[in-house]
Enzyme design. Sequence first.
Site, PDB file in Angstrom:
ATOM      1  N   ARG A 192      11.549  -8.638  -8.739  1.00 24.21           N
ATOM      2  CA  ARG A 192      10.538  -9.116  -7.793  1.00 24.21           C
ATOM      3  C   ARG A 192       9.229  -9.319  -8.549  1.00 24.21           C
ATOM      4  O   ARG A 192       8.632  -8.358  -9.050  1.00 24.21           O
ATOM      5  CB  ARG A 192      10.356  -8.105  -6.657  1.00 24.21           C
ATOM      6  CG  ARG A 192       9.344  -8.573  -5.647  1.00 24.21           C
ATOM      7  CD  ARG A 192       9.027  -7.538  -4.584  1.00 24.21           C
ATOM      8  NE  ARG A 192       7.800  -7.971  -3.920  1.00 24.21           N
ATOM      9  CZ  ARG A 192       6.863  -7.157  -3.460  1.00 24.21           C
ATOM     10  NH1 ARG A 192       7.008  -5.850  -3.561  1.00 24.21           N
ATOM     11  NH2 ARG A 192       5.788  -7.650  -2.893  1.00 24.21           N
ATOM     12  N   HIS A 235       0.482 -11.687  -3.743  1.00 18.21           N
ATOM     13  CA  HIS A 235       0.446 -10.235  -3.960  1.00 18.21           C
ATOM     14  C   HIS A 235      -1.011  -9.870  -4.264  1.00 18.21           C
ATOM     15  O   HIS A 235      -1.408  -9.693  -5.408  1.00 18.21           O
ATOM     16  CB  HIS A 235       1.360  -9.837  -5.116  1.00 18.21           C
ATOM     17  CG  HIS A 235       1.620  -8.371  -5.187  1.00 18.21           C
ATOM     18  ND1 HIS A 235       2.899  -7.834  -5.217  1.00 18.21           N
ATOM     19  CD2 HIS A 235       0.783  -7.311  -5.221  1.00 18.21           C
ATOM     20  CE1 HIS A 235       2.827  -6.520  -5.285  1.00 18.21           C
ATOM     21  NE2 HIS A 235       1.546  -6.177  -5.286  1.00 18.21           N
ATOM     22  N   GLU A 244       1.981  -6.556   1.480  1.00 16.48           N
ATOM     23  CA  GLU A 244       1.115  -5.504   2.013  1.00 16.48           C
ATOM     24  C   GLU A 244      -0.182  -6.025   2.647  1.00 16.48           C
ATOM     25  O   GLU A 244      -1.282  -5.680   2.209  1.00 16.48           O
ATOM     26  CB  GLU A 244       0.785  -4.469   0.934  1.00 16.48           C
ATOM     27  CG  GLU A 244       1.971  -3.640   0.514  1.00 16.48           C
ATOM     28  CD  GLU A 244       1.580  -2.425  -0.321  1.00 16.48           C
ATOM     29  OE1 GLU A 244       0.365  -2.187  -0.509  1.00 16.48           O
ATOM     30  OE2 GLU A 244       2.484  -1.711  -0.781  1.00 16.48           O
ATOM     31  N   ASN A 248       7.635  -1.345   1.970  1.00 12.87           N
ATOM     32  CA  ASN A 248       7.154  -0.542   0.847  1.00 12.87           C
ATOM     33  C   ASN A 248       6.844   0.859   1.367  1.00 12.87           C
ATOM     34  O   ASN A 248       6.165   1.009   2.378  1.00 12.87           O
ATOM     35  CB  ASN A 248       5.882  -1.138   0.250  1.00 12.87           C
ATOM     36  CG  ASN A 248       6.108  -2.485  -0.403  1.00 12.87           C
ATOM     37  OD1 ASN A 248       7.244  -2.934  -0.551  1.00 12.87           O
ATOM     38  ND2 ASN A 248       5.029  -3.140  -0.807  1.00 12.87           N
ATOM     39  N   TYR A 284       5.425   4.747   0.190  1.00 15.04           N
ATOM     40  CA  TYR A 284       4.862   5.674  -0.789  1.00 15.04           C
ATOM     41  C   TYR A 284       4.574   7.052  -0.195  1.00 15.04           C
ATOM     42  O   TYR A 284       4.936   8.058  -0.783  1.00 15.04           O
ATOM     43  CB  TYR A 284       3.575   5.087  -1.399  1.00 15.04           C
ATOM     44  CG  TYR A 284       3.841   3.912  -2.306  1.00 15.04           C
ATOM     45  CD1 TYR A 284       4.295   4.099  -3.604  1.00 15.04           C
ATOM     46  CD2 TYR A 284       3.661   2.606  -1.853  1.00 15.04           C
ATOM     47  CE1 TYR A 284       4.555   3.022  -4.439  1.00 15.04           C
ATOM     48  CE2 TYR A 284       3.914   1.523  -2.687  1.00 15.04           C
ATOM     49  CZ  TYR A 284       4.372   1.737  -3.972  1.00 15.04           C
ATOM     50  OH  TYR A 284       4.651   0.670  -4.791  1.00 15.04           O
ATOM     51  N   GLU A 303       9.203  -1.867  -2.502  1.00 11.13           N
ATOM     52  CA  GLU A 303       8.472  -1.057  -3.484  1.00 11.13           C
ATOM     53  C   GLU A 303       8.670   0.409  -3.161  1.00 11.13           C
ATOM     54  O   GLU A 303       8.584   0.819  -2.003  1.00 11.13           O
ATOM     55  CB  GLU A 303       6.963  -1.335  -3.464  1.00 11.13           C
ATOM     56  CG  GLU A 303       6.518  -2.631  -4.072  1.00 11.13           C
ATOM     57  CD  GLU A 303       4.997  -2.781  -4.045  1.00 11.13           C
ATOM     58  OE1 GLU A 303       4.289  -1.740  -4.095  1.00 11.13           O
ATOM     59  OE2 GLU A 303       4.532  -3.918  -3.963  1.00 11.13           O
TER      60      GLU A 303
END
Length: 476
Positions: free
Chosen positions: A89, A133, A176, A304, A306, A377
Site C-alpha cells: 500500500r 495520504h 484517515e 486503521n 492503533y 494500518e
Amino acid sequence: MFDDAVTHRSARALGRRIPPGFLFGTATAAAQIEGAARVGGRTPSVWDRFADEPGRIVDATTPAVTTDHYHRLGEDVRLMSDLGADAYRFSFGWTRLQPGGSGPLSASGVSFYDRLLDELLEAGVSPFATLSHWDLPAEYAQGWLDRETALRFGDFAGLVGTRFADRIDGWITINEPATVTLNGYALGLHAPGLSLLFDALPAVHHQLLGHGLAVGALREAGVRGAVGITNVYSPVRPLNDTPEDVAMSTLFDIVHNRVFSDPVLLGRYPEVPDELAGLFGAFADIPAGDLETISQPLDFYGLNYYVPSLVAAGAGSGESPDGTSQAMADLPFRLEPLPQYPVTGFGWPIAPEYLGVALAEMSARYGAHLPPVYITENGASFADEQGEDGTVRDAERVAYLSDHLTAALDAVAPGGVAEAVDLRGYFVWSLMDNWEWAAGFTQRFGLVHVDFETGVRTPKASFHHLREALSARPRA
C-alpha cells in the site's frame, strides 16, 4: 535471524494461523518516504510548507529527502519481495503527479509511478494505491475547509484512475480523514496547522465529499481494482460511569469515529444528543445530493487501528503523545492514560484486544452495510536496538505485530466477537522507518531500519520473523 528455536516456532505458528487468500501487506506514504522534493517538477505540498515553519517538527527535519525512496525504488521493492508480502500500500504524491494541484498529469511523475507499478507487478506484489495520504497542494490555501478542494480532488482521481486503471488492485480514496481533521484543522498539530476545534468540521464534510467524487471518477475511468476508503478507528470508553464522562465519551466517539463512517456507510451523519447538537452546526445545511455522493457502495472499507481511547469530562493540559496543542485545553473532554498497558515509543497503549473490539463495533453499527474490511494500518514505534554486527533487534515490535494480527484473526473466526466481518487482509505500518510527520525522524515504525544519514536499509528482527511466518502459511 532468530534468537532461539522458540522464536522460530512462534513465527511458524503465527503463519499457520493466516488463512489461505488472506492478504498480507506493508504500507507507506509518499510524503514520508519519497524525498526528491524538487525533482521532476514536483511542487510543495502543505507538509513541505508546514515543516518549514519553526517549531512545527520535533527535530526540525523536512520531507525533502526522507528515505529517498524515489531513487531507491528497486531496492525497496526487492525488500517487499524478500519479505514474502502479498501487497504494498503506497500513496501517490499529489504534487508530484499534478504540480500546483491543477492541469494535466506530469510526465515525470507518471514515469515514476509507472516504474513503481511495473516493478511491483514483476515481483508478484499486489499494488494498493492511496490517492490522498495527508497530501494536499500548498496552493489550496483553505485546504479541506474549502468545498472547491473536494471538486479538485475528484478531478485528480479521474486523471489518475484513467492513467493507471489497469495495474492497481486496490484504490483507497483518502487516508484517515479523522486524523487530518482533528490534528490538522482542530488542534494545530499537523499540516496545515489550524486550531479551530469544532469549527474544523467543514473539513470532515469536504473530505467525505471528495471521497465520493473520487469513487465516481475512478469507476467512470474503468479501474479494474477494488475501491474503498481508509479511516482510523479508536474504541472509546468513559473513565467513569458518571453522566458527564459518558456524555463526553459519546462526543469523542462521534467526532473521532462516527462522523466519518456513518455518512460513508449509512448515508447520514450520526444523531447527537440534544445537549451536544450546537457543536455540529456545520452539518445542519448539507447541499442536496452530497450524502448520496458520499455513500456510494464500496468494494471494501479500510480500518486503521492503533489505540483505544479513555475519555473523561473536563479540559486537559494540552499535552498529548502527538505533541502539545493549546487548543486541547479548550475542549470539554480530555483523554486519560491507560496505565494497565505498556506503551509504544509514542506513548500509545499497546492493547491488541481492542483491535477485535474495533471490528466488533463496526460490525454491530453497520451490519450488512459494512463491506469487506482490510486492516490497512497497524504498527508501532519503538527504540530499536542495533548491534555492533549491524543487526537490529526489535522484540517489542515482533510481539506487537504477532499479538495484533492474532487478535484480528481471532475476532473474525467462528465464535469470535466480530465473526460477521469479512476480513480480507492486514497491512503493517510500516515497511521501513520514515519521516514520521510532526515527529520527524524521532519515531521508527519500520520492519526495515533506515540510516537517515546514508539511506542504508537493514531488515529488523520483525522483518525476519514475519518472513518466516509468511513462508509457513497454508496455501489454498
